[in-house]
Scaffold this motif. Structure first.
Motif, PDB file in Angstrom:
ATOM      1  N   THR A 122       0.827  -1.212   0.000  1.00 51.12           N
ATOM      2  CA  THR A 122       0.000   0.000   0.000  1.00 51.12           C
ATOM      3  C   THR A 122       0.856   1.256   0.000  1.00 51.12           C
ATOM      4  O   THR A 122       0.613   2.199  -0.770  1.00 51.12           O
ATOM      5  CB  THR A 122      -0.935   0.002   1.220  1.00 51.12           C
ATOM      6  N   ALA A 123       1.887   1.279   0.857  1.00 55.61           N
ATOM      7  CA  ALA A 123       2.759   2.452   0.924  1.00 55.61           C
ATOM      8  C   ALA A 123       3.478   2.678  -0.401  1.00 55.61           C
ATOM      9  O   ALA A 123       3.588   3.817  -0.887  1.00 55.61           O
ATOM     10  CB  ALA A 123       3.771   2.281   2.061  1.00 55.61           C
ATOM     11  N   ALA A 124       3.973   1.593  -1.018  1.00 56.19           N
ATOM     12  CA  ALA A 124       4.667   1.719  -2.301  1.00 56.19           C
ATOM     13  C   ALA A 124       3.703   2.194  -3.383  1.00 56.19           C
ATOM     14  O   ALA A 124       4.049   3.032  -4.228  1.00 56.19           O
ATOM     15  CB  ALA A 124       5.294   0.385  -2.688  1.00 56.19           C
ATOM     16  N   THR A 125       2.479   1.682  -3.375  1.00 56.03           N
ATOM     17  CA  THR A 125       1.481   2.082  -4.374  1.00 56.03           C
ATOM     18  C   THR A 125       1.173   3.578  -4.267  1.00 56.03           C
ATOM     19  O   THR A 125       1.169   4.292  -5.286  1.00 56.03           O
ATOM     20  CB  THR A 125       0.183   1.270  -4.192  1.00 56.03           C
ATOM     21  N   GLU A 126       0.928   4.056  -3.058  1.00 56.49           N
ATOM     22  CA  GLU A 126       0.604   5.473  -2.888  1.00 56.49           C
ATOM     23  C   GLU A 126       1.782   6.357  -3.272  1.00 56.49           C
ATOM     24  O   GLU A 126       1.600   7.423  -3.879  1.00 56.49           O
ATOM     25  CB  GLU A 126       0.189   5.722  -1.444  1.00 56.49           C
ATOM     26  N   ARG A 127       2.985   5.907  -2.971  1.00 55.57           N
ATOM     27  CA  ARG A 127       4.175   6.694  -3.334  1.00 55.57           C
ATOM     28  C   ARG A 127       4.366   6.728  -4.842  1.00 55.57           C
ATOM     29  O   ARG A 127       4.656   7.788  -5.425  1.00 55.57           O
ATOM     30  CB  ARG A 127       5.405   6.094  -2.654  1.00 55.57           C
ATOM     31  N   ILE A 128       4.192   5.600  -5.486  1.00 61.21           N
ATOM     32  CA  ILE A 128       4.401   5.523  -6.941  1.00 61.21           C
ATOM     33  C   ILE A 128       3.326   6.305  -7.687  1.00 61.21           C
ATOM     34  O   ILE A 128       3.617   7.072  -8.612  1.00 61.21           O
ATOM     35  CB  ILE A 128       4.416   4.047  -7.391  1.00 61.21           C
ATOM     36  N   MET A 129       2.068   6.130  -7.290  1.00 61.34           N
ATOM     37  CA  MET A 129       0.975   6.779  -8.020  1.00 61.34           C
ATOM     38  C   MET A 129       0.930   8.286  -7.795  1.00 61.34           C
ATOM     39  O   MET A 129       0.221   8.998  -8.502  1.00 61.34           O
ATOM     40  CB  MET A 129      -0.355   6.135  -7.647  1.00 61.34           C
ATOM     41  N   ALA A 130       1.711   8.776  -6.826  1.00 61.19           N
ATOM     42  CA  ALA A 130       1.804  10.226  -6.611  1.00 61.19           C
ATOM     43  C   ALA A 130       2.953  10.847  -7.396  1.00 61.19           C
ATOM     44  O   ALA A 130       3.140  12.069  -7.343  1.00 61.19           O
ATOM     45  CB  ALA A 130       1.984  10.506  -5.116  1.00 61.19           C
ATOM     46  N   LEU A 131       3.708  10.042  -8.141  1.00 59.53           N
ATOM     47  CA  LEU A 131       4.828  10.577  -8.915  1.00 59.53           C
ATOM     48  C   LEU A 131       4.329  11.526  -9.995  1.00 59.53           C
ATOM     49  O   LEU A 131       3.227  11.342 -10.543  1.00 59.53           O
ATOM     50  CB  LEU A 131       5.606   9.428  -9.571  1.00 59.53           C
ATOM     51  N   PRO A 132       5.114  12.537 -10.346  1.00 59.10           N
ATOM     52  CA  PRO A 132       4.713  13.424 -11.448  1.00 59.10           C
ATOM     53  C   PRO A 132       4.718  12.665 -12.773  1.00 59.10           C
ATOM     54  O   PRO A 132       5.446  11.688 -12.946  1.00 59.10           O
ATOM     55  CB  PRO A 132       5.796  14.508 -11.425  1.00 59.10           C
ATOM     56  N   GLY A 133       3.888  13.129 -13.697  1.00 60.42           N
ATOM     57  CA  GLY A 133       3.828  12.490 -15.009  1.00 60.42           C
ATOM     58  C   GLY A 133       2.626  11.615 -15.201  1.00 60.42           C
ATOM     59  O   GLY A 133       2.478  10.988 -16.240  1.00 60.42           O
ATOM     60  N   ALA A 134       1.750  11.528 -14.196  1.00 61.97           N
ATOM     61  CA  ALA A 134       0.492  10.774 -14.295  1.00 61.97           C
ATOM     62  C   ALA A 134       0.710   9.308 -14.618  1.00 61.97           C
ATOM     63  O   ALA A 134       0.463   8.853 -15.742  1.00 61.97           O
ATOM     64  CB  ALA A 134      -0.427  11.410 -15.340  1.00 61.97           C
ATOM     65  N   PRO A 135       1.183   8.522 -13.655  1.00 63.16           N
ATOM     66  CA  PRO A 135       1.307   7.073 -13.879  1.00 63.16           C
ATOM     67  C   PRO A 135      -0.043   6.469 -14.260  1.00 63.16           C
ATOM     68  O   PRO A 135      -1.086   6.850 -13.710  1.00 63.16           O
ATOM     69  CB  PRO A 135       1.785   6.546 -12.522  1.00 63.16           C
ATOM     70  N   GLN A 136      -0.015   5.531 -15.211  1.00 62.88           N
ATOM     71  CA  GLN A 136      -1.251   4.896 -15.659  1.00 62.88           C
ATOM     72  C   GLN A 136      -1.508   3.563 -14.970  1.00 62.88           C
ATOM     73  O   GLN A 136      -2.612   3.028 -15.043  1.00 62.88           O
ATOM     74  CB  GLN A 136      -1.201   4.697 -17.182  1.00 62.88           C
ATOM     75  N   GLY A 137      -0.484   3.020 -14.326  1.00 57.07           N
ATOM     76  CA  GLY A 137      -0.692   1.755 -13.648  1.00 57.07           C
ATOM     77  C   GLY A 137       0.618   1.145 -13.178  1.00 57.07           C
ATOM     78  O   GLY A 137       1.705   1.650 -13.484  1.00 57.07           O
ATOM     79  N   ILE A 138       0.482   0.074 -12.417  1.00 51.19           N
ATOM     80  CA  ILE A 138       1.632  -0.621 -11.848  1.00 51.19           C
ATOM     81  C   ILE A 138       1.508  -2.110 -12.142  1.00 51.19           C
ATOM     82  O   ILE A 138       0.442  -2.706 -11.949  1.00 51.19           O
ATOM     83  CB  ILE A 138       1.706  -0.442 -10.320  1.00 51.19           C
ATOM     84  N   ILE A 139       2.593  -2.704 -12.615  1.00 48.59           N
ATOM     85  CA  ILE A 139       2.723  -4.169 -12.612  1.00 48.59           C
ATOM     86  C   ILE A 139       3.585  -4.486 -11.400  1.00 48.59           C
ATOM     87  O   ILE A 139       4.763  -4.118 -11.346  1.00 48.59           O
ATOM     88  CB  ILE A 139       3.376  -4.685 -13.900  1.00 48.59           C
ATOM     89  N   TYR A 140       3.010  -5.134 -10.419  1.00 50.61           N
ATOM     90  CA  TYR A 140       3.687  -5.320  -9.147  1.00 50.61           C
ATOM     91  C   TYR A 140       4.815  -6.343  -9.245  1.00 50.61           C
ATOM     92  O   TYR A 140       4.813  -7.236 -10.116  1.00 50.61           O
ATOM     93  CB  TYR A 140       2.688  -5.763  -8.076  1.00 50.61           C
ATOM     94  N   ALA A 141       5.772  -6.208  -8.334  1.00 47.60           N
ATOM     95  CA  ALA A 141       6.863  -7.177  -8.226  1.00 47.60           C
ATOM     96  C   ALA A 141       6.282  -8.569  -7.973  1.00 47.60           C
ATOM     97  O   ALA A 141       5.176  -8.718  -7.443  1.00 47.60           O
ATOM     98  CB  ALA A 141       7.803  -6.778  -7.089  1.00 47.60           C
ATOM     99  N   ARG A 142       7.026  -9.569  -8.371  1.00 45.65           N
ATOM    100  CA  ARG A 142       6.581 -10.953  -8.184  1.00 45.65           C
ATOM    101  C   ARG A 142       7.754 -11.796  -7.719  1.00 45.65           C
ATOM    102  O   ARG A 142       8.893 -11.336  -7.703  1.00 45.65           O
ATOM    103  CB  ARG A 142       6.021 -11.507  -9.498  1.00 45.65           C
ATOM    104  N   ASP A 143       7.464 -13.006  -7.380  1.00 49.49           N
ATOM    105  CA  ASP A 143       8.507 -13.929  -6.969  1.00 49.49           C
ATOM    106  C   ASP A 143       9.454 -14.151  -8.145  1.00 49.49           C
ATOM    107  O   ASP A 143       9.036 -14.569  -9.218  1.00 49.49           O
ATOM    108  CB  ASP A 143       7.878 -15.256  -6.534  1.00 49.49           C
ATOM    109  N   GLY A 144      10.726 -13.852  -7.972  1.00 47.85           N
ATOM    110  CA  GLY A 144      11.709 -13.983  -9.048  1.00 47.85           C
ATOM    111  C   GLY A 144      12.061 -12.682  -9.718  1.00 47.85           C
ATOM    112  O   GLY A 144      13.044 -12.599 -10.451  1.00 47.85           O
ATOM    113  N   PHE A 145      11.271 -11.636  -9.492  1.00 49.34           N
ATOM    114  CA  PHE A 145      11.566 -10.316 -10.053  1.00 49.34           C
ATOM    115  C   PHE A 145      11.074  -9.272  -9.070  1.00 49.34           C
ATOM    116  O   PHE A 145       9.869  -9.048  -8.928  1.00 49.34           O
ATOM    117  CB  PHE A 145      10.899 -10.126 -11.415  1.00 49.34           C
ATOM    118  N   GLY A 146      11.990  -8.617  -8.373  1.00 50.83           N
ATOM    119  CA  GLY A 146      11.657  -7.798  -7.228  1.00 50.83           C
ATOM    120  C   GLY A 146      11.399  -6.337  -7.493  1.00 50.83           C
ATOM    121  O   GLY A 146      11.567  -5.516  -6.583  1.00 50.83           O
ATOM    122  N   LEU A 147      10.985  -5.977  -8.717  1.00 47.00           N
ATOM    123  CA  LEU A 147      10.730  -4.573  -9.043  1.00 47.00           C
ATOM    124  C   LEU A 147       9.292  -4.371  -9.482  1.00 47.00           C
ATOM    125  O   LEU A 147       8.709  -5.223 -10.168  1.00 47.00           O
ATOM    126  CB  LEU A 147      11.662  -4.110 -10.169  1.00 47.00           C
TER     127      LEU A 147
END
Length: 361
Positions: free
Chosen positions: A53-78
């Motif tokens: 939740t904290a990462a989502t709120e921080r990312i979606m508040a970035l300038p440039g109007a983010p359109q969405g997030i593909i979340y990190a998964r097991d094997g890829f931590g970004l």
């Protein structure tokens, strides 16, 4: 049989290079997690709700109007964040930016994916790839039929004995029969994702096609305009309450007026890496509009959802990815050698005439 042989050779000569490039690009993409090379890509997955939740709120508040997030998964931590015009960034699981790009050309895994799926041409390229997949299926099936006549001379080799046309043709025939099951798996699953009627034919044994199609249709929800500060914390909490064992996979903001916010999740029993368990929220209020449990979809739809993970090596771990690597490299070799022998190593007319004269009538 002569007609089948002619069609097989012409199919290889005309479509072989494209199949070779698709095989090579697909093989490289199988192992992209190992070569992306961005800091924190190897971090272990942190699945706690508060941290996401904290990462989502921080990312979606970035300038440039983010359109969405593909979340990190097991094997890829970004987390991968999408902006307009192909721009994006990778962020670690605390929301700190690790790398960013202005277009897909800034990241090799992105333009390689676009080539493999669209040939850099959007929907038109997708159609070309689908037709190539159907040609590839004919290529494999006709090759198996033609091999049967000469099965007594079967000699498996990884590489032709020499780079002459007869040696390459012999190698092509014998390598093709060895890898035919893997090629069929790759070509069938790849074509399923492009041509829906073909896919419905493949999954028809699992249940009525009409039931499968209805189960796969996305529901239509009317939403208010996107709020200035959407309540991501409440949405994620509601999603976690509904599917407590599922991973958060993709958060997408509305693409058009009246569209809701969607959140895709992956339950442990789902093969699809991004899951098909989906929740839709009103973009103005954050109210839950509806949810779809992927494990409750029609059996045919669940079978269809397994096509991508089978095609892209998202199940079975490293052993299965190595099998698909063999399939991809074999397709690259078979396709490129087919083009070379058809266009550049064809027998000279005099030799063909002499061979025809010596052939028994």
């Amino acid at each position: 049989m002569k007609l089948l042989d002619t069609l097989h050779r012409w199919t290889g000569g005309l479509i072989g290079l494209l199949l070779a490039l698709l095989g090579l690009s697909g093989t490289i993409l199988l192992h992209k997690d190992a070569w992306i090379g961005v800091p924190h890509a190897g971090d272990p997955l942190r699945a706690d709700l508060a941290g996401i939740t904290a990462a989502t709120e921080r990312i979606m508040a970035l300038p440039g109007a983010p359109q969405g997030i593909i979340y990190a998964r097991d094997g890829f931590g970004l987390h991968q964040v999408r902006f307009g015009e192909g721009a994006g960034l990778y962020a670690d699981q605390s929301g700190e930016i690790a790398a960013r790009w202005a277009s897909q050309w800034g990241r090799p895994e992105l333009w390689l994916f676009d080539f493999h799926h669209h040939l850099f041409a959007g929907d038109s390229g997708e159609w070309v790839i689908g037709i190539a997949g159907l040609c590839g299926l004919f290529f494999v099936i006709s090759g198996v039929i033609l091999w049967w006549r000469t099965r007594a001379t079967f000699r498996p080799r990884l590489w032709p004995r020499r780079m002459s046309r007869p040696a390459i043709v012999t190698h092509h025939r014998d390598l093709g029969i060895v890898v035919a099951p893997l090629l069929l798996l790759s070509l069938v699953t790849g074509t399923m994702m492009i041509f829906r009627p073909f896919a419905m034919g493949v999954v028809a044994p699992f249940g009525p096609v009409a039931e499968t199609v209805k189960s796969m249709e996305p529901p239509q929800y009317e939403s208010g305009p996107l709020a200035a500060k959407p309540g991501y914390a409440a949405m994620l909490a509601e999603a976690h309450r509904r599917f407590p064992a599922a991973e958060f996979r993709i958060l997408s903001l509305p693409r058009g007026a009246g569209d809701p916010i969607s959140l895709r999740m992956r339950q442990p029993a789902e093969w699809l890496p991004n899951g098909r368990t989906t929740l839709w929220f009103d973009a103005a209020t954050g109210r839950l509009l509806g949810a779809r449990d992927a494990l409750a979809m029609a059996p045919g739809a669940q079978a269809f959802n397994k096509a991508y993970p089978l095609h892209a090596g998202k199940v079975g771990g490293l052993p299965y990815r190595l099998l698909l690597t063999v399939s991809g490299l074999s397709l690259t070799m078979l396709g490129s050698f087919a083009v070379w022998t058809f266009w550049f190593r064809r027998p000279k007319p005099a030799k063909r005439q002499a061979k025809a004269a010596l052939a028994p009538s």
